[in-house]
Design a protein around this motif. Structure first.
Motif, short mmCIF file in Angstrom:
data_model
loop_
_atom_site.label_atom_id
_atom_site.label_comp_id
_atom_site.label_asym_id
_atom_site.label_seq_id
_atom_site.Cartn_x
_atom_site.Cartn_y
_atom_site.Cartn_z
N ASN A 73 0.82 -1.21 0.00
CA ASN A 73 0.00 0.00 0.00
C ASN A 73 0.86 1.27 0.00
O ASN A 73 0.47 2.28 -0.61
N ALA A 74 2.00 1.21 0.65
CA ALA A 74 2.87 2.39 0.69
C ALA A 74 3.38 2.76 -0.70
O ALA A 74 3.56 3.94 -1.01
N LYS A 75 3.62 1.74 -1.52
CA LYS A 75 4.11 1.99 -2.88
C LYS A 75 2.96 2.02 -3.90
O LYS A 75 3.20 2.21 -5.09
N ASN A 76 1.76 1.75 -3.41
CA ASN A 76 0.58 1.73 -4.28
C ASN A 76 0.79 0.78 -5.46
O ASN A 76 0.49 1.12 -6.62
N THR A 77 1.29 -0.39 -5.15
CA THR A 77 1.69 -1.36 -6.17
C THR A 77 1.23 -2.76 -5.77
O THR A 77 1.26 -3.11 -4.58
N VAL A 78 0.80 -3.51 -6.77
CA VAL A 78 0.46 -4.92 -6.60
C VAL A 78 1.50 -5.74 -7.35
O VAL A 78 1.93 -5.35 -8.45
N TYR A 79 1.91 -6.85 -6.76
CA TYR A 79 2.95 -7.69 -7.34
C TYR A 79 2.41 -9.08 -7.66
O TYR A 79 1.44 -9.55 -7.06
N LEU A 80 3.07 -9.73 -8.58
CA LEU A 80 2.83 -11.14 -8.84
C LEU A 80 4.20 -11.81 -8.92
O LEU A 80 4.93 -11.62 -9.90
N GLN A 81 4.53 -12.54 -7.88
CA GLN A 81 5.77 -13.31 -7.87
C GLN A 81 5.50 -14.64 -8.54
O GLN A 81 4.61 -15.38 -8.11
N MET A 82 6.26 -14.94 -9.56
CA MET A 82 6.05 -16.15 -10.35
C MET A 82 7.29 -17.02 -10.26
O MET A 82 8.37 -16.61 -10.71
N ASN A 83 7.14 -18.18 -9.67
CA ASN A 83 8.25 -19.14 -9.53
C ASN A 83 7.95 -20.41 -10.31
O ASN A 83 6.81 -20.66 -10.70
N SER A 84 8.99 -21.19 -10.53
CA SER A 84 8.84 -22.46 -11.24
C SER A 84 8.07 -22.29 -12.53
O SER A 84 7.13 -23.04 -12.83
N LEU A 85 8.47 -21.31 -13.30
CA LEU A 85 7.74 -20.99 -14.53
C LEU A 85 7.84 -22.12 -15.55
O LEU A 85 8.86 -22.82 -15.64
N LYS A 86 6.75 -22.27 -16.29
CA LYS A 86 6.64 -23.30 -17.31
C LYS A 86 6.38 -22.64 -18.66
O LYS A 86 5.85 -21.53 -18.73
N PRO A 87 6.71 -23.35 -19.75
CA PRO A 87 6.42 -22.76 -21.08
C PRO A 87 4.96 -22.38 -21.25
O PRO A 87 4.65 -21.39 -21.93
N GLU A 88 4.06 -23.13 -20.64
CA GLU A 88 2.64 -22.81 -20.77
C GLU A 88 2.23 -21.56 -20.00
O GLU A 88 1.08 -21.12 -20.10
N ASP A 89 3.14 -20.98 -19.23
CA ASP A 89 2.87 -19.69 -18.59
C ASP A 89 3.10 -18.52 -19.55
O ASP A 89 2.81 -17.37 -19.19
N THR A 90 3.62 -18.80 -20.73
CA THR A 90 3.86 -17.75 -21.72
C THR A 90 2.55 -17.07 -22.08
O THR A 90 1.58 -17.72 -22.47
N ALA A 91 2.52 -15.74 -21.92
CA ALA A 91 1.30 -14.98 -22.15
C ALA A 91 1.59 -13.50 -21.94
O ALA A 91 2.66 -13.13 -21.45
N VAL A 92 0.62 -12.68 -22.29
CA VAL A 92 0.63 -11.29 -21.87
C VAL A 92 -0.12 -11.22 -20.54
O VAL A 92 -1.24 -11.74 -20.43
N TYR A 93 0.50 -10.61 -19.56
CA TYR A 93 -0.07 -10.52 -18.23
C TYR A 93 -0.60 -9.11 -17.98
O TYR A 93 0.09 -8.12 -18.27
#
Length: 114
Positions: A73-93
């Motif tokens: 909230n202090a940075k007014n930012t939302v994050y998405l930490q993505m680990n163990s990425l797979k080829p099927e995660d390929t996309a526009v987010y």
């Protein structure tokens, strides 16, 4: 009204990690239901993670245990930490504010190579 700008996408090998950021301006992210979506080539846009105003999170089965949504909230930012990425995660987010989404960012490309 809120403006959203995603960043942090890129090219990564399978098994790697990336952290996406969604910086908001105009309104605070704490006042919105915030979500991350993705759209792979030739497919529809899917919801993958979201966080409610009181911090309750949801994950799609496809990312559960690998992705983590969080909010600073202090940075007014939302994050998405993505680990163990797979080829099927390929996309526009995309990040979005509201439920249903009222505001969208422009998207950031994530490409996972095998």
């Amino acid at each position: 009204q809120v403006q959203l700008v995603e960043s942090g996408g890129g090219l990564v090998q399978a098994g790697g990690s990336l952290r996406l950021s969604c910086a908001a301006s105009g309104r605070t992210v704490s006042s919105y239901f915030m979500g991350w979506f993705r759209q792979a080539p030739g497919k529809g846009r899917e919801s993958i993670a979201d966080i409610s105003r009181n911090g309750v999170t949801y994950y799609a089965d496809s990312v559960k245990g690998r992705f983590t949504i969080s909010r600073d909230n202090a940075k007014n930012t939302v994050y998405l930490q993505m680990n163990s990425l797979k080829p099927e995660d390929t996309a526009v987010y995309y990040c979005a504010a509201g439920n249903p989404p009222e505001y969208w960012g422009q998207g950031t490309q994530v490409t996972v190579s095998s």
